[in-house]
Design an enzyme around this catalytic site. Sequence first.
Site, short mmCIF file in Angstrom:
data_model
loop_
_atom_site.label_atom_id
_atom_site.label_comp_id
_atom_site.label_asym_id
_atom_site.label_seq_id
_atom_site.Cartn_x
_atom_site.Cartn_y
_atom_site.Cartn_z
N THR A 37 0.82 -1.22 0.00
CA THR A 37 0.00 0.00 0.00
C THR A 37 0.85 1.25 0.00
O THR A 37 0.48 2.28 -0.57
CB THR A 37 -0.92 -0.02 1.24
OG1 THR A 37 -1.80 -1.11 1.11
CG2 THR A 37 -1.70 1.26 1.40
N TYR A 51 -8.20 0.27 -3.01
CA TYR A 51 -7.19 0.94 -3.87
C TYR A 51 -6.35 -0.19 -4.50
O TYR A 51 -6.55 -1.37 -4.24
CB TYR A 51 -6.30 1.86 -3.05
CG TYR A 51 -5.73 1.16 -1.84
CD1 TYR A 51 -6.36 1.27 -0.59
CD2 TYR A 51 -4.62 0.33 -1.92
CE1 TYR A 51 -5.88 0.59 0.52
CE2 TYR A 51 -4.14 -0.36 -0.83
CZ TYR A 51 -4.78 -0.21 0.38
OH TYR A 51 -4.32 -0.91 1.48
N SER A 84 1.51 -7.61 -0.64
CA SER A 84 2.27 -8.58 0.16
C SER A 84 1.52 -9.86 0.49
O SER A 84 2.13 -10.83 0.96
CB SER A 84 2.77 -7.92 1.43
OG SER A 84 1.74 -7.79 2.38
N THR A 117 1.54 -4.37 4.25
CA THR A 117 1.44 -4.64 5.69
C THR A 117 0.89 -6.02 6.00
O THR A 117 1.05 -6.53 7.09
CB THR A 117 0.52 -3.60 6.36
OG1 THR A 117 -0.76 -3.64 5.74
CG2 THR A 117 1.13 -2.20 6.26
N ASP A 118 0.25 -6.67 5.02
CA ASP A 118 -0.39 -7.96 5.31
C ASP A 118 0.61 -9.02 5.77
O ASP A 118 0.30 -9.81 6.65
CB ASP A 118 -1.13 -8.50 4.07
CG ASP A 118 -2.38 -7.70 3.78
OD1 ASP A 118 -3.02 -7.95 2.74
OD2 ASP A 118 -2.71 -6.79 4.58
N LYS A 190 0.18 -7.76 12.93
CA LYS A 190 -0.88 -6.88 12.44
C LYS A 190 -2.14 -7.22 13.22
O LYS A 190 -2.61 -8.35 13.18
CB LYS A 190 -1.06 -7.05 10.94
CG LYS A 190 -2.05 -6.06 10.31
CD LYS A 190 -2.05 -6.12 8.80
CE LYS A 190 -2.93 -5.03 8.20
NZ LYS A 190 -2.94 -5.05 6.72
N GLU A 311 -0.71 -28.93 27.07
CA GLU A 311 -1.95 -29.50 26.51
C GLU A 311 -1.71 -30.79 25.71
O GLU A 311 -2.61 -31.31 25.09
CB GLU A 311 -2.61 -28.45 25.59
CG GLU A 311 -3.36 -27.38 26.37
CD GLU A 311 -4.56 -27.95 27.12
OE1 GLU A 311 -4.94 -27.36 28.14
OE2 GLU A 311 -5.09 -28.99 26.69
N1 DGL Z 1 -2.64 -5.73 -0.19
C1 DGL Z 1 -2.11 -5.39 1.12
C2 DGL Z 1 -0.59 -5.62 1.14
O1 DGL Z 1 0.05 -5.35 0.13
C3 DGL Z 1 -2.40 -3.98 1.45
C4 DGL Z 1 -2.12 -3.68 2.85
C5 DGL Z 1 -0.97 -2.71 3.01
O2 DGL Z 1 0.09 -2.78 2.34
O3 DGL Z 1 -1.16 -1.85 3.90
O4 DGL Z 1 -0.08 -6.04 2.19
#
Ligand code: DGL
Length: 354
Positions: A37, A51, A84, A117-118, A190, A311
């Site tokens: 992103t 987006y 990502s 961020t993923d 995350k 466990e």
């Molecule tokens: N498609 C997600 C990624 O590329 C978007 C999330 C992001 O980058 O904030 O991880």
Amino acid sequence: MMFKPKKLLAATALFAGLLSAPAFALPHVVILATGGTIAGTGATSTTTIGYTAAKLGVDKMIESVPELKQVADVRGEQVAQIASESMTNEVWLKLAKRVNQLLAQKDVDGIVITHGTDTIEETAYFLNLVVKSKKPVVVVGSMRPATAISADGPINLYNAVTLAGSKEAIGKGVLVSLNDQINAAREVTKSNTSTADTFRTPDLGFLGYMQDNKPHFYRMSTRKNTADTEFDVSKLDKLPRVDVVYGYANMDRVAMDADIAAGAKGIVQAGVGDGSIAAQMMPAFRDARKQGVVMVRSSRVGSGIVARNGEANDDKEDLVVSDTLNAQKARILLMLALTKTNDTKDIQRMFYTY
Ligand code: DGL
């Protein structure tokens, strides 16, 4: 006392040299871009979901934050251009090799990796285990695309470059820095699908803040990382297959059997609670061990220790526990462990070390 002409000349040249030298030499930081992103664009300035990620190239990103040049001598390379969620082992290996090549150079002081961020937490932890240097490596992303009102990418990138060029970040392991905070690669995750404060370190908290153009550290990770790692990917062009099986009420062995049939050398269960194994799953675990598949008990819960012989009877069933690593990070450590051994006692040592 009269100055002799030669001495006067030398003194003048020295003084002129001192005047022209910068007050201090800026650190040399290389930005390795992978997409996400932070490189994303939306149809309008209010588009903060829906987006397109991974659109802007690294040079465009650097141009869009001219302030970078006040804090570092910065240049960029495009390693990948992906959202990502599509991250692959091949990109990880390419990235790791390039990071190690660059950090071995005297004229590189630190590295920033721009990333979606993923899976930022996975890439950061992978690098935490394979980077062979104490120099700063900072992974950064954003939650709003570059075209949005109050896009967080520019300030996150500025802070990441500042952090990567700082002396304070040396020897702290791979860092993830967004939202004015500094997190350790091993523990960060995350925690929210869409808000700017999504990156958290459950229970243990982040390491410090980015404020007033400099890092403020208050803690550091206690586990081995980067220069102290025993893992070496320099000669690898692929990683062993390791899959994660998600635990839930009424689960059965179909998914786990399919992963093993597809060639998984290791399985991480994101188990319920303290990494519990359902009674109906025990035969599948035993069959997997008979085939030499290494089985790791992790948890879907999100924080806390998965302890040996809690466990499940790990000693009797010859299982490994993930300690505090969540399932997606336990998978990464198990993949690297399997490049060296399939001895479960040695692998358990690695889970208590990294
Ligand atoms: N498609 C997600 C990624 O590329 C978007 C999330 C992001 O980058 O904030 O991880």
